[in-house]
Design an enzyme around this catalytic site. Structure first.
Site, PDB file in Angstrom:
ATOM      1  CD1 TRP A 110      57.352  -7.751 -26.083  1.00 52.89           C
ATOM      2  CD2 TRP A 110      56.451  -9.783 -26.309  1.00 52.89           C
ATOM      3  NE1 TRP A 110      57.251  -8.304 -24.826  1.00 52.89           N
ATOM      4  CE2 TRP A 110      56.704  -9.553 -24.943  1.00 52.89           C
ATOM      5  CE3 TRP A 110      55.885 -11.002 -26.696  1.00 52.89           C
ATOM      6  CZ2 TRP A 110      56.415 -10.504 -23.955  1.00 52.89           C
ATOM      7  CZ3 TRP A 110      55.600 -11.938 -25.709  1.00 52.89           C
ATOM      8  CH2 TRP A 110      55.866 -11.690 -24.359  1.00 52.89           C
ATOM      9  CG  ASN A 166      56.700  -6.984 -21.668  1.00 53.84           C
ATOM     10  OD1 ASN A 166      57.367  -6.773 -22.674  1.00 53.84           O
ATOM     11  ND2 ASN A 166      57.224  -6.912 -20.460  1.00 53.84           N
ATOM     12  CG  ASP A 167      55.970  -5.235 -17.614  1.00 52.92           C
ATOM     13  OD1 ASP A 167      55.353  -6.272 -17.874  1.00 52.92           O
ATOM     14  OD2 ASP A 167      56.988  -5.216 -16.904  1.00 52.92           O
ATOM     15  CD  GLN A 175      59.766  -2.862 -20.872  1.00 51.90           C
ATOM     16  OE1 GLN A 175      60.688  -3.677 -20.748  1.00 51.90           O
ATOM     17  NE2 GLN A 175      59.990  -1.577 -21.054  1.00 51.90           N
ATOM     18  CD1 TRP A 193      60.298  -9.148 -22.694  1.00 56.81           C
ATOM     19  CD2 TRP A 193      62.328  -9.997 -23.007  1.00 56.81           C
ATOM     20  NE1 TRP A 193      61.161  -8.426 -21.907  1.00 56.81           N
ATOM     21  CE2 TRP A 193      62.424  -8.933 -22.090  1.00 56.81           C
ATOM     22  CE3 TRP A 193      63.484 -10.681 -23.363  1.00 56.81           C
ATOM     23  CZ2 TRP A 193      63.623  -8.541 -21.504  1.00 56.81           C
ATOM     24  CZ3 TRP A 193      64.688 -10.294 -22.797  1.00 56.81           C
ATOM     25  CH2 TRP A 193      64.751  -9.245 -21.887  1.00 56.81           C
ATOM     26  CG  PHE A 245      64.481  -3.739 -18.564  1.00 61.53           C
ATOM     27  CD1 PHE A 245      64.713  -4.061 -19.890  1.00 61.53           C
ATOM     28  CD2 PHE A 245      64.823  -4.683 -17.606  1.00 61.53           C
ATOM     29  CE1 PHE A 245      65.260  -5.280 -20.261  1.00 61.53           C
ATOM     30  CE2 PHE A 245      65.365  -5.906 -17.955  1.00 61.53           C
ATOM     31  CZ  PHE A 245      65.592  -6.207 -19.279  1.00 61.53           C
ATOM     32  CD  GLU A 277      59.263  -8.664 -12.925  1.00 62.14           C
ATOM     33  OE1 GLU A 277      60.291  -8.793 -13.614  1.00 62.14           O
ATOM     34  OE2 GLU A 277      58.141  -9.071 -13.300  1.00 62.14           O
TER      35      GLU A 277
END
Length: 518
Positions: free
Chosen positions: A35, A37-38, A54, A62, A94, A217
């Protein structure tokens, strides 16, 4: 599903060629497995662009967040490094940022310089089920190859705010301080520090400005010149989380205004909403810090997905990829300053073969049709729209899939229609038609389109409008079709470039036609 280590061992032992994976982008960064992400911790240091992100190394959905890590010398070819940071006693890792501490304000580098990451530690308040989010530090003395947590973590907390995360930090030379931009639920807060360890509240912004359909965010704040002049303005990026009541899902907005080191002032009306990307798949975009001033550019990258369906996209052993890196600019249009964006010029090094046409007339009955064996394409179109008829560019596969990029002159509307783009039934919000207003210039529009297997990125009129979408065709796209819905359209010029893959196997760059679903 294999663990990260098992997958990595399998990749190494099998000599996996990423160019064979049906939906693996070939010139956008994606993780070898699991995985993503950001984007996080993006910093330029000693000739390398660091891209952290991430990452859940044990799953394709996630989970406990780590920071994955890749580096590049040119923003095109990426080397994936070992995981930069893993959860510790303070919680999961995070989103956040990284900077070069040139003056050793932190005291981590014995008077020298090095990298400092500022990120959110996430866990649960003791004896409760309430999330706890606090800001912490890590530092690297070896160009990001290893990271040490600061013994005094966390360095900033607020028990009154639950969503308290995603610090973006930069050095403001004229004020002589570090500035932190922090997402706090429904607004942004600014903090100041002399040493990256001790932070003081400065101000807040946004409770009654911009869009609030989801949690705020991943902010960013930077200064840009307007049309290359001495006039400068500040740009504040704010991403908005998914809300099931809104079909757009997660998106990123921006504000333009002034910042004096303490307070951001929006120059537009509070209810003005400006979107960074009008597509469905560009989220949490933030910029690289410490790109040399003489380079004269601000470069961002985003997570190429949407929280509405990110956990469901049909990619198998990996999930998540990044947009192309983009250079941001401010430009004045009809008295209003807006943001424009274009992929970094370095992408053009991937061009393999180029074909060009000029002064081509097309109709629905007599369209332009170009067959290709490559589904890695860059398409440049200068389109005369004065006939008033809708023009469509269809990217078709040998199966039943087609993705439409279109322009409606009557509505001055540029759109992508992916309702018949291939696999769409994994989420009801995926199959859709969406777009944005685009005014013609001198009776024409100019499009730059990048197709990368499962990705379409469209930039119009030098990036005044951007549309980024994932697609999952049933077979590789092999045809470019251009025609008018009714009447006739004129193509002043058309260029189609086939592109190399950045994934190399045994020293060979290029594509392999046989592909398998992985």
């Amino acid at each position: 599903m294999p663990t990260y280590r098992q997958a990595a061992a399998l990749v190494q032992s099998a000599g996996t060629d990423y160019s064979k994976e049906s939906y693996r982008p070939q010139f956008h960064y994606s993780p070898p497995a699991m995985w993503l992400n950001d984007p996080n911790g993006m910093v330029y240091f000693e000739g390398e662009y660091h891209l952290m992100y991430q990452h859940h190394p044990e799953s394709t959905v996630w989970g406990p967040m780590h920071w994955g890590h890749a580096v590049s010398k040119d923003l095109v070819n990426w080397e994936t490094l070992p995981v930069a940071m893993s959860p510790d006693h303070n919680g999961a890792i995070f989103s956040g940022s990284a900077v070069v501490d040139w003056k050793d304000t932190s005291g981590f580098f014995d008077g020298g310089s090095g990298l400092v990451a500022i990120f959110t530690h996430a866990d649960i308040y003791p004896d409760s089920d309430r999330p706890r989010q606090r800001q912490s530090l890590a530092y690297s003395k070896d160009k990001g190859r290893s990271w040490s947590f600061y013994a005094g973590n966390p360095v900033l907390s607020d028990t009154g705010i639950t969503d308290f995360r995603d610090p973006k930090v930069f050095w403001m030379e004229e004020a002589g301080v570090w500035v932190m931009v922090l997402a706090c639920g429904d607004h942004i807060r600014f903090y100041r520090s002399a040493n990256l360890k001790d932070w003081d509240f400065a101000s807040e912004f946004g409770k009654s400005e911009g869009s609030h359909y989801g949690v705020w965010e991943c902010p960013d704040l930077f200064e840009l010149s307007v049309d290359g002049s001495n006039l400068k303005k500040w740009v504040l990026l704010v991403s908005i989380g998914d809300n099931p009541d809104y079909p757009e899902g997660s998106k990123t907005q921006y504000f333009i205004g002034s910042f004096d080191g303490w307070k951001f002032v929006n120059e537009n009306a509070p209810d003005t909403v400006l979107w960074l990307d009008e597509g469905r798949d560009n989220y949490a975009a933030v910029s690289w810090s410490d790109i040399p001033e003489e380079a004269g550019r601000r470069v961002i990258i985003g997570w190429m997905s949407n929280w509405s369906y990110a956990r469901q996209i049909p990619t198998g052993s990996w999930r998540g990829a990044m947009t192309l890196p983009r250079v941001l600019s401010l430009t004045s249009r009809t008295g209003t300053v807006v943001l424009s964006q274009m992929p970094v010029q370095e992408i053009e090094q991937l061009r393999k073969e180029s074909l060009s046409w000029s002064d081509v007339s097309v109709t629905r009955e007599a369209p332009f049709i170009h067959g290709t064996n490559d589904d890695l394409l860059e398409i440049e179109v200068d389109l005369d729209i004065r006939s008033g008829d809708e023009v469509q560019i269809k990217l078709r596969s040998s199966g039943q899939s087609e993705t439409i990029i279109g322009y409606d002159p009557e509505r001055e509307w540029l759109f992508i229609d992916r309702s018949q783009s291939g696999l769409t039934d994994f989420n009801p919000s995926f199959a859709c038609k969406h777009g944005a207003r685009l005014a013609p210039e001198n009776g024409s529009i100019k499009l730059r389109i990048w197709l990368d297997r499962s990705v379409v990125e469209v930039f119009a009129n030098e990036g005044l409008v951007a549309l980024t979408d994932q697609i999952f065709p049933d077979e590789p796209i092999d045809t470019v079709w251009i025609g008018a819905e009714t009447g006739k359209a004129e193509l002043h010029s058309l260029h189609i470039h086939t592109l190399h893959s950045i994934h190399m196997l045994h020293g060979s760059i290029g594509q392999i036609s046989r592909r398998v679903h992985v």
